[in-house]
Write an enzyme that holds these catalytic residues in place. Structure first.
Site, mmCIF file in Angstrom:
data_model
loop_
_atom_site.group_PDB
_atom_site.id
_atom_site.type_symbol
_atom_site.label_atom_id
_atom_site.label_comp_id
_atom_site.label_asym_id
_atom_site.label_seq_id
_atom_site.Cartn_x
_atom_site.Cartn_y
_atom_site.Cartn_z
ATOM 1 N N LYS A 180 0.874 -1.176 0.000
ATOM 2 C CA LYS A 180 0.000 0.000 0.000
ATOM 3 C C LYS A 180 0.916 1.232 0.000
ATOM 4 C CE LYS A 180 -2.624 -1.498 3.624
ATOM 5 N NZ LYS A 180 -3.813 -1.600 4.539
ATOM 6 N N GLY A 181 0.413 2.379 0.361
ATOM 7 C CA GLY A 181 1.232 3.590 0.284
ATOM 8 C C GLY A 181 2.066 3.808 1.526
ATOM 9 N N GLU A 216 3.159 9.356 2.366
ATOM 10 C CA GLU A 216 2.386 10.383 3.044
ATOM 11 C C GLU A 216 1.823 9.930 4.384
ATOM 12 O OE1 GLU A 216 0.428 12.917 -0.415
ATOM 13 O OE2 GLU A 216 1.100 10.931 -0.989
#
Lengths: 327, 158, 771
Positions: free
Chosen positions: C734-735, C738
């Site tokens: 996933k990310g 940020e």
């Protein structure tokens, strides 16, 4: 930066002559001059590079006190064993200033001549009105963003804070600047703005700071510099205090006391009223806190800097109690 | 019209003859004239530390130093810390091992500063390293790893 | 923490390969681009030196509203070395470009230099000279006459309810107002965040060079194809005629993803002069002309039971934008996602002020949104006397409360548990001001964070060369997040090669296409694309080995072959073993290559390829499909507040995060820590100070706009609790980029409340607010 001619005088005398000419400015560490030249605040026609002059960077610490050559680097003075022993507040003020790189560049003489960080002063194109830059043009800071402006020593002409740390410690311990033909107490050398904010020092044309001397004192030996700021490092003081204490033989009663404040005034601010209130008294927290409030006598807040009036006495009190080993 | 002067800079042990205006900073002389791009321009006003180089072995900011001012002194940049193809300096190696950077832009300045920090004797504790490395801003936020790298390199040097 | 410890600690989030040594995906190898960066040998875009380059310096407006009546240029033009002065009087008009969503422009023309002023710092002139020093000097010789008009300096200049409603931000379910009105426990508070700036250490800028109608741009750039599209539209030239080169980027954080006026002006100057032009923004210009995070204000009303169960959330927000353009900082995105609530209402207004259009700063939307809801939920916890961690678990959302779709993966409960354990949360004394050490009040705070999984298609080319090495190329970029490294790892794994046999070429728009590096999507998009391409090339290699007349394997009559350790071998133990390089030589080829894209994987029609790479319009939302896809984290923060001075220092930070599978745990940990550190700056230091009389930023430099220094940052412990998420990306990640910042500021504000009993609802938490 405007174009300029560059000169390297071979002697202090030659440098004095060159510096007396209109449009000439001295370059020592360069950290103020080049910064302000880039901002458009300074526009020298001739830069007189005195950084190579020999014999002006010595640091001597003896029974009488310290003699520091004007070209000694801030880092060298901060790390000097004699200074650390005899004038701990001076060393602490220095290593808490700027950054390690800037301290390797900036000289002691230049540090005492550093200019204010007032954002209006530093922005000539955005704010043409500034009595420091352009006498009589007005003060753009009044009514503006004033979080870092002075609460002491200001005038309707100027509310710019003196940003120094070293000068605060030096003023506390009666340092003098030798200007060649004459010697002046640093406290008198650095001026409050009054009606002439453009006059920041008592430096006359052709004069160069050659030496800074600090008389030895028991209070200086037992001294500290406390600097409070939002960022832990590499920031100017929100408020700072240089203090030194000499006790009577009982170890509790104050014989001599030195208190100077930084970050809150238009020049390094010696708080003699605090000193006088505590001399002859026993150092204890309540008395110290009460006396420290005197440091703010006459303080005037702008819209954003009232916190300094709250903060500065607490910094003084903590510094005193810390020096007296009560905090 | 223009007011150029001839100077010779000693950079990374090599004399470099330059003709430039006195107002040219050491930073711009290194990058624009000598092609030494390892020294970075971050703020150009003495506030970030990306342009840290050594003059006579001490860390300074090249953006607030005139090129003319350092004639006669020894300038060392990141390119002079270890030559291409040679083994990396222990501080460089520690930065790589500790992942002490991300974008890499502040890194040459951090490394030059770290070499000095150790040499000055200001790497005695993590707290001291943090304070004496605070003149080098890192926006990627590699600070804890920079401290680890300086600590590792200081131990390796001693 | 040592690197070896880091490997152990973070490796467990990946699949089994993460614990293996070597170059495979999931291994904590050192940064692929690291050797160049430690030696100062990594060349950033603005360090390119085309022959005959001219130097340009911009002139910003000092007024925020009104117009430039005249600019006298005679003195500047006569100054030594000056080649040209561009002003609104002589600057050509360009064609307007469509926006980043691909929406066509409202007006056909674009004038990057105009006399009409909408913000302080708007560019009004450009001086081009032979040297940087000459250009800089001549900017001071312009005679500029302004007509200043009244400016709106910020949100506080505009009454509550001002601006316009950002309709797409509205979220409504149940009857939030009624449920709040009847709730046994009610809290309602306002939270504010100031204008903030990204401030990567590398400045923005460009070098532009024209050859006929072909434009080459060297520029630090988070989105080569998107910015190339903008240049091509401005100058009316084919997209293929624009080449952007950006080999390394010295930090972005959202500030280098879109073209700005300086880009148009710089490229225009190069065209007019017929010479390459270098234009780097000064640090103050970066502050005033690159949009940072918009100032925001939110009101959150929470209705709950006395047991702390949420009944309703009523949320209204306002964010600032510029006079002429609209940027929305979505304030309700976490409010409507984090907790299970039967009723919710969220509305957002956008207010026009005299500022440069705000932009994307790390986790736009999620970051301020989390500050609001994660502060408010903490206030609720104290209101009812419940542990702040317990109240978060009590309202844990078992599904996406808005779409009612299941989470793809949500290891947030695990993050709370792991973080609390490592931090020692159970030793916390509940009352504010109950923990101290000398002059320091000690406070412990917790907050959660989240960031959506943004999917997109990517393209890669992989070449297998006769010397046995692999080269991967793509126009994606590395700004420190580790693109070079994870791409190299992916290719190395497929061919069983060590990393030193892999070359990676990025940051050139002439290479296979990639979308924006932003929204924490790069690693997921590009490892998927590179993996697919490399596997296709491996199959091509095996096919050649089985069928080529000159292949030593042809006689085997085998169905397949093994490619590992840089060698091809027969699955039979006694079969031939030959290096890939030798094999290629044997069949008389110098290389074989493959190019693939991942359109099919994310459901994009390949005919929308151009739109996919040059806009974000094609990116599916995180709730497209059967699942709701997000990364999650939990921050545990200890602060020490000097009770006399009000100074706050973060003394400990532990964060547990779920970013799914990590392709390189070491680099992911670095990025999460970086986000936390930027969050510490946001919470305690960062604030654009605006002079309300002139709508002018007063601290546009790095000495007065404070970002954290090394001394502000303690050791930070990060713990990965993710599991591979097959819905998020092909390889399960996933990310990362940020996520780390989201929730840090509220965790700190919550800790400050615990330490001091003072709730600070407007950031940053500076000493004057606590004294």
């Amino acid at each position: 930066m405007r174009d300029f001619t560059y000169q390297r005088p071979a002697s202090l005398a030659e440098a004095r002559n060159a510096a007396a000419l209109p449009g000439a400015m001295l370059l020592a560490g360069g950290t103020t001059l080049l910064d302000l030249a880039k901002c458009g605040v300074a526009a020298p026609e001739t830069v007189i590079d005195i950084s190579h002059l020999p014999g002006l960077a010595s640091i001597e610490v003896g029974l009488q006190g310290a003699r520091i050559g004007a070209l000694a680097k801030m880092s060298a003075v901060a790390d000097n064993a004699g200074i650390i022993r005899e004038f701990p507040a001076v060393s602490e003020a220095l290593w808490q200033s700027a950054s390690a790189q800037l301290r390797n560049m900036a000289t002691i003489g230049g540090n005492l001549l550093q200019r204010t960080r007032c954002a209006y002063f530093r922005d000539p194109s955005g704010f043409p009105a500034c009595n420091k830059r352009n006498p009589g043009s007005g003060c753009s800071a009044l009514g503006g963003v004033t979080r870092n402006h002075a609460v002491l020593g200001a005038s309707p002409s100027c509310i710019a804070t003196n940003p120094g740390d070293l000068a605060v410690a030096l003023v506390a311990f009666d340092a003098q600047v030798e200007l060649g033909a004459r010697t002046v107490a640093l406290e008198d050398f650095l001026l409050t703005p009054g009606d002439h904010p453009e006059r920041e020092t008592d430096l006359r044309p052709g004069e160069i700071i050659a030496t800074v001397s600090i008389p030895a004192s028991v209070a200086a030996r037992r001294s500290t510099y406390l600097k409070v700021r939002d960022r832990q490092s590499y920031e100017f003081a929100a408020a700072s205090a240089a203090v030194g204490i000499e006790f009577e033989p009982d170890g509790r009663t104050i014989r001599d006391l030195r208190v100077a404040l930084g970050g809150v005034a238009t020049r390094p601010w010696r708080a003699r009223n605090v000193e006088d209130a505590l001399k002859g008294k026993v150092l204890e927290p309540d008395a110290v806190r009460r006396a420290s409030l005197l440091a703010m006598e006459g303080a005037i807040a702008q819209a954003d800097n009232h916190y300094k009036i709250e903060l500065a006495p607490r910094v003084v009190a903590r510094a005193l109690l810390k020096t007296g080993e009560l905090a | 019209m223009s007011n150029k002067i001839d100077i010779t800079l000693n950079v990374n042990g090599r004399p470099e003859a330059l003709q430039l205006e006195p107002r040219v900073t050491l930073l711009d002389a290194l990058r624009e004239q000598l092609g030494l791009n390892g020294t970075k321009k971050g703020c150009d006003q003495g506030q970030c530390g990306a342009c840290t180089v050594h003059i006579d072995g001490e860390r300074v900011l090249a953006c607030l130093t005139l090129a003319a001012q350092v004639e006669g002194r020894e300038v060392t940049t990141i390119e002079g810390l270890s030559k291409p193809g040679q083994k990396a300096h222990p501080v460089q190696a520690a930065f790589l091992e500790q992942d002490a950077f991300q974008c890499g832009y502040c890194t040459p300045g951090q490394i030059m500063s770290a070499v000095s920090c150790i040499r000055e004797g200001h790497a005695g504790s993590d707290e001291e390293i943090r304070e004496y490395m605070s003149g080098n801003l890192c926006r990627c936020g590699a600070y804890p790893h920079i401290v680890a790298a300086v600590r590792q390199a200081a131990e390796a040097v001693q | 923490m040592s690197a070896a410890e880091a490997t152990r600690r973070y490796g467990d989030s990946s699949d089994s390969s993460s614990t293996a040594s070597g170059s495979v995906i999931g291994a904590s190898v050192t940064r692929f681009d690291g050797s160049a960066k430690i030696r100062g040998a990594a060349t950033y875009a603005l360090e390119h030196r085309p022959a005959n380059v001219a130097h340009a310096v911009l002139v910003p407006s000092t007024i925020a509203a009104g117009r430039v009546r005249s600019i006298g240029t005679a003195m500047a033009e006569a100054a030594p070395g000056v080649l040209k002065v561009l002003t609104p009087d002589n600057a050509p008009t360009l064609k307007a470009a469509s926006d980043w969503l691909g929406n066509p422009p409202a007006r056909p023309d674009y004038q990057p230099l105009t006399a009409e002023i909408a913000y302080a710092g708007q560019y009004i002139a450009l001086v081009i000279a032979e040297t940087f020093e000459q250009a800089t000097q001549a900017t001071h010789l312009l005679d500029i006459v302004y007509e200043e008009a009244d400016a709106v300096s910020g949100l506080r200049d505009v009454a509550e309810g001002g601006g316009f409603l950002a309709e797409p931000m509205t979220r409504e379910w149940g009857d939030a107002q009624a449920a709040f009105a009847s709730a046994p426990v009610q809290i309602e508070q306002e939270y504010e965040m100031p204008r903030e700036f990204q401030m990567p250490i590398e400045p923005n800028g460009l070098i532009a060079e024209w050859q006929g109608d072909k434009l080459t741009i060297w520029e630090p750039c988070q989105w080569l194809d998107g910015m190339a599209r903008t240049y091509s539209e401005w100058f009316g030239i084919p997209f293929e005629n624009v080449r952007i080169i950006s080999p390394y980027i010295g930090g972005g954080f959202g500030s280098k993803a879109f073209c700005g006026p300086h880009d148009a002006i710089g490229a225009m100057a190069a065209k007019m002069l017929g010479r390459p032009v270098k234009l780097a923004l000064t640090r103050p210009q970066i502050f005033s002309s690159i949009g940072g995070r918009a100032a925001t204000r939110q009101t959150i009303a929470i209705g709950a039971t006395k047991e702390g169960k949420l009944l309703s959330i009523v949320h209204t927000g306002a964010s600032e934008t510029s006079i002429n353009e609209t940027w929305v900082e979505p304030l309700g995105v976490v409010t409507a996602l984090m907790y299970a609530t039967p009723n919710l209402s969220s509305h957002q207004r956008v207010v026009r002020v005299n500022t440069v259009m705000p932009g994307a700063k790390r986790a736009p939307g999620e970051n301020p949104s989390a500050f609001g809801i994660e502060s408010a939920i903490d206030e609720l916890a104290y209101e009812i006397g419940m542990d702040p961690l317990e109240i978060r678990l009590r309202n844990y959302a078992e599904e996406d409360p808005h779409t009612r779709k299941p989470w793809s993966t949500r290891q947030l409960r695990e993050a709370f548990a792991a973080g609390a354990e490592a931090f020692g949360w159970s030793r916390r004394k509940p009352e504010p001001r109950s923990m101290r050490d000398g002059h320091h009040l000690i406070g412990w705070g917790v907050a959660a964070g989240t960031y959506p999984v943004r999917r997109a298609a990517g393209e890669a080319r992989v070449r297998l060369l006769a010397d046995g090495t692999v080269e991967v190329s793509s126009s994606t970029i590395d700004m420190g997040q580790g693109a070079y490294t994870v791409i190299a790892q992916t290719a190395a794994e497929v061919f069983g090669l060590p990393l030193d046999k892999v070359a990676v070429k990025l940051g050139d728009s002439s290479l296979p296409r990639a979308g924006v590096t932003g929204g924490s999507r790069m690693a997921g998009v590009m490892t998927s694309a590179v993996h697919k391409t490399a596997v296709a090339l491996r199959e091509q290699l095996v096919e050649l080995a089985l069928t080529h007349p000159a292949s030593p394997f042809r006689a085997l009559q085998a169905n397949t072959l093994t490619v590992a350790d840089g060698r091809i071998s027969s699955p039979l133990a006694d079969g031939a073993v030959i290096s890939i390089g030798s094999f290629l030589a044997a069949i008389g080829k110098t290389e074989i290559d493959a190019t693939r894209d991942t359109f099919a994987e994310i459901g994009i029609d390949p005919k929308d390829s151009y739109k996919n790479y040059t806009t974000i319009a094609m990116a599916p939302p995180p709730t497209a499909g059967d699942f709701s896809l997000h990364s999650w984290c939990a921050h545990f923060i200890e602060v020490r507040v000097d009770e006399d001075f009000g100074t706050v220092r973060v003394s400990r930070a532990v964060s547990a995060f779920d970013s799914g599978r990590l392709y390189n745990p070491r680099l992911a940990a670095s990025q999460i820590k970086g986000g936390i550190i930027m969050g510490i700056g946001q919470a305690l230091l960062e604030e654009g100070l605006v002079d309300g009389r002139h709508a002018r930023l007063m601290n546009a430099n790095l000495a007065d706009y404070l970002i954290p220094t090394n001394a502000d940052i303690p050791d930070i412990e990060v713990i990965s609790v993710g599991i591979p998420d097959p819905h998020a990306s092909a390889l399960g990640g996933k990310g990362v980029g940020e996520l780390g910042i989201v929730g840090v500021a509220p965790a700190i504000a919550n800790a400050v409340f615990h330490a001091t009993g003072k709730r600070i609802r407007d950031l940053p938490i500076t000493l004057d607010k606590l004294i």
